[in-house]
Design an enzyme around this catalytic site. Structure first.
Site, mmCIF file in Angstrom:
data_model
loop_
_atom_site.group_PDB
_atom_site.id
_atom_site.type_symbol
_atom_site.label_atom_id
_atom_site.label_comp_id
_atom_site.label_asym_id
_atom_site.label_seq_id
_atom_site.Cartn_x
_atom_site.Cartn_y
_atom_site.Cartn_z
ATOM 1 N N GLY A 47 0.866 -1.180 0.000
ATOM 2 C CA GLY A 47 0.000 0.000 0.000
ATOM 3 C C GLY A 47 0.896 1.221 0.000
ATOM 4 O O GLY A 47 1.819 1.307 -0.788
ATOM 5 N N GLU A 48 0.661 2.103 0.911
ATOM 6 C CA GLU A 48 1.445 3.338 1.005
ATOM 7 C C GLU A 48 1.986 3.413 2.431
ATOM 8 O O GLU A 48 1.239 3.599 3.393
ATOM 9 C CB GLU A 48 0.517 4.500 0.645
ATOM 10 C CG GLU A 48 1.060 5.871 0.810
ATOM 11 C CD GLU A 48 2.462 6.062 0.277
ATOM 12 O OE1 GLU A 48 3.329 6.455 1.080
ATOM 13 O OE2 GLU A 48 2.700 5.817 -0.921
ATOM 14 N N CYS A 79 6.142 -5.284 0.386
ATOM 15 C CA CYS A 79 6.253 -3.952 -0.216
ATOM 16 C C CYS A 79 6.166 -2.824 0.827
ATOM 17 O O CYS A 79 7.124 -2.606 1.553
ATOM 18 C CB CYS A 79 5.214 -3.836 -1.310
ATOM 19 S SG CYS A 79 5.731 -2.722 -2.608
ATOM 20 N N ARG A 106 12.961 3.671 -1.294
ATOM 21 C CA ARG A 106 11.559 3.595 -1.751
ATOM 22 C C ARG A 106 11.438 3.932 -3.235
ATOM 23 O O ARG A 106 12.240 4.685 -3.767
ATOM 24 C CB ARG A 106 10.698 4.571 -0.959
ATOM 25 C CG ARG A 106 10.507 4.150 0.468
ATOM 26 C CD ARG A 106 9.715 5.194 1.230
ATOM 27 N NE ARG A 106 8.342 5.299 0.757
ATOM 28 C CZ ARG A 106 7.554 6.321 1.053
ATOM 29 N NH1 ARG A 106 7.974 7.301 1.798
ATOM 30 N NH2 ARG A 106 6.303 6.350 0.591
ATOM 31 N N ARG A 138 5.556 0.010 -7.824
ATOM 32 C CA ARG A 138 6.325 1.087 -7.154
ATOM 33 C C ARG A 138 7.138 0.499 -5.998
ATOM 34 O O ARG A 138 7.048 0.934 -4.859
ATOM 35 C CB ARG A 138 5.384 2.203 -6.674
ATOM 36 C CG ARG A 138 4.748 2.972 -7.825
ATOM 37 C CD ARG A 138 3.838 4.087 -7.367
ATOM 38 N NE ARG A 138 2.723 3.582 -6.580
ATOM 39 C CZ ARG A 138 2.549 3.760 -5.296
ATOM 40 N NH1 ARG A 138 3.434 4.442 -4.603
ATOM 41 N NH2 ARG A 138 1.511 3.270 -4.685
ATOM 42 N N HIS A 186 4.835 -8.629 -4.606
ATOM 43 C CA HIS A 186 3.473 -8.908 -4.111
ATOM 44 C C HIS A 186 3.052 -10.359 -4.388
ATOM 45 O O HIS A 186 2.362 -10.612 -5.373
ATOM 46 C CB HIS A 186 2.476 -7.973 -4.799
ATOM 47 C CG HIS A 186 2.586 -6.557 -4.360
ATOM 48 N ND1 HIS A 186 1.895 -6.042 -3.300
ATOM 49 C CD2 HIS A 186 3.345 -5.544 -4.836
ATOM 50 C CE1 HIS A 186 2.200 -4.771 -3.132
ATOM 51 N NE2 HIS A 186 3.076 -4.448 -4.057
ATOM 52 N N GLU A 188 0.796 -11.888 -3.065
ATOM 53 C CA GLU A 188 -0.669 -11.996 -2.916
ATOM 54 C C GLU A 188 -1.393 -11.711 -4.222
ATOM 55 O O GLU A 188 -2.589 -11.916 -4.324
ATOM 56 C CB GLU A 188 -1.159 -11.074 -1.782
ATOM 57 C CG GLU A 188 -1.266 -9.599 -2.108
ATOM 58 C CD GLU A 188 0.067 -8.859 -2.116
ATOM 59 O OE1 GLU A 188 1.126 -9.521 -2.045
ATOM 60 O OE2 GLU A 188 0.055 -7.621 -2.223
HETATM 61 N N1 GLN Z 1 5.804 2.819 -2.925
HETATM 62 C C1 GLN Z 1 5.024 2.442 -1.784
HETATM 63 C C2 GLN Z 1 5.563 3.071 -0.508
HETATM 64 O O1 GLN Z 1 6.546 3.701 -0.530
HETATM 65 C C3 GLN Z 1 4.994 0.937 -1.647
HETATM 66 C C4 GLN Z 1 4.307 0.348 -2.834
HETATM 67 C C5 GLN Z 1 3.570 -0.917 -2.572
HETATM 68 O O2 GLN Z 1 3.318 -1.314 -1.428
HETATM 69 N N2 GLN Z 1 3.151 -1.548 -3.627
HETATM 70 O O3 GLN Z 1 4.959 2.923 0.503
#
Ligand code: GLN
Length: 203
Positions: A47-48, A79, A106, A138, A186, A188
């Site tokens: 996620g983020e 991630c 990142r 990402r 990922h 999943e």
């Molecule tokens: N780029 C995201 C971050 O810095 C991570 C990306 C992802 O979980 N697919 O949190």
């Protein structure tokens, strides 16, 4: 077996789907009182990471979850989850759990390779010779692997074998340190459940 899945943001449903298929019961962790339940393992989804870290603090979940990880609760972090675990984030003073001795960069693959698929090798999986499909979104890059004084080493467990253009890859994209598995990709989002099986075998 019961797995706590962090469900404040990101791709947690996909993890639940696979873990349920593999026979585990999933409980969503959305607020502090959810941590009262017993669970044998923890998933930190993609996620983020900045949003997730801030939410964990706002929802008063951060310290308790960190303590559980330090105490040895098995963790599968993908991630953004890997970023949350990292001891050091390059070019940033912002760090979260800091329980996994790695340095992470990142969004390291730049715009052109913002999202891509590759093939990789993962140590410790059943049927290890069969390549594992790696999906990157990402994705963070594991820039350095640290060592702890007690000599418990961070073990590389996943490596890119083939890049999208067919060239050979080298990057380490997954590590294990004690109870923590951190993956830059990922699992999943694929139909290959071997990473989740590996995690469940620790729980
Ligand atoms: N780029 C995201 C971050 O810095 C991570 C990306 C992802 O979980 N697919 O949190």
């Amino acid at each position: 077996m019961r797995i706590g899945v962090l469900a404040v943001q990101g791709a947690f449903v996909e993890h639940e789907r696979i873990l349920t298929k593999l026979g585990a019961e999933c409980v969503q962790l959305r607020k502090n009182s959810d941590l009262r339940q017993e669970f044998d393992g923890l998933v930190l989804p993609g996620g983020e990471s900045t949003v997730q870290g801030k939410l964990l603090k706002e929802l008063s979940m951060f310290e308790e979850l960190r303590e559980k990880i330090v105490q040895g609760l098995p963790v599968l972090a993908t991630c953004a989850g890997l970023i949350l675990l990292a001891e050091t984030l390059e070019h940033s003073s912002e760090c979260w759990f800091r329980t996994l001795p790695v340095t992470i960069r990142r969004n390291a693959y730049g715009r052109q390779l913002g999202s891509f698929s590759a093939q990789g090798r993962i140590l410790g999986l059943p049927d290890q010779e069969r390549l594992f499909p790696l999906e990157f979104i990402r994705a963070p890059y594991i820039a350095a692997i640290g060592k702890r004084l007690n000599n418990d080493k961070v073990q590389p467990i996943a490596q890119i074998a083939k890049m999208p253009d067919g060239s050979e890859g080298q990057n380490i994209v997954g590590v294990r340190y004690q109870n923590q598995i951190g993956l830059a990709f990922h699992p999943e989002l694929t139909k290959d459940y071997r990473c989740h099986q590996l995690f469940l075998s620790l729980c």
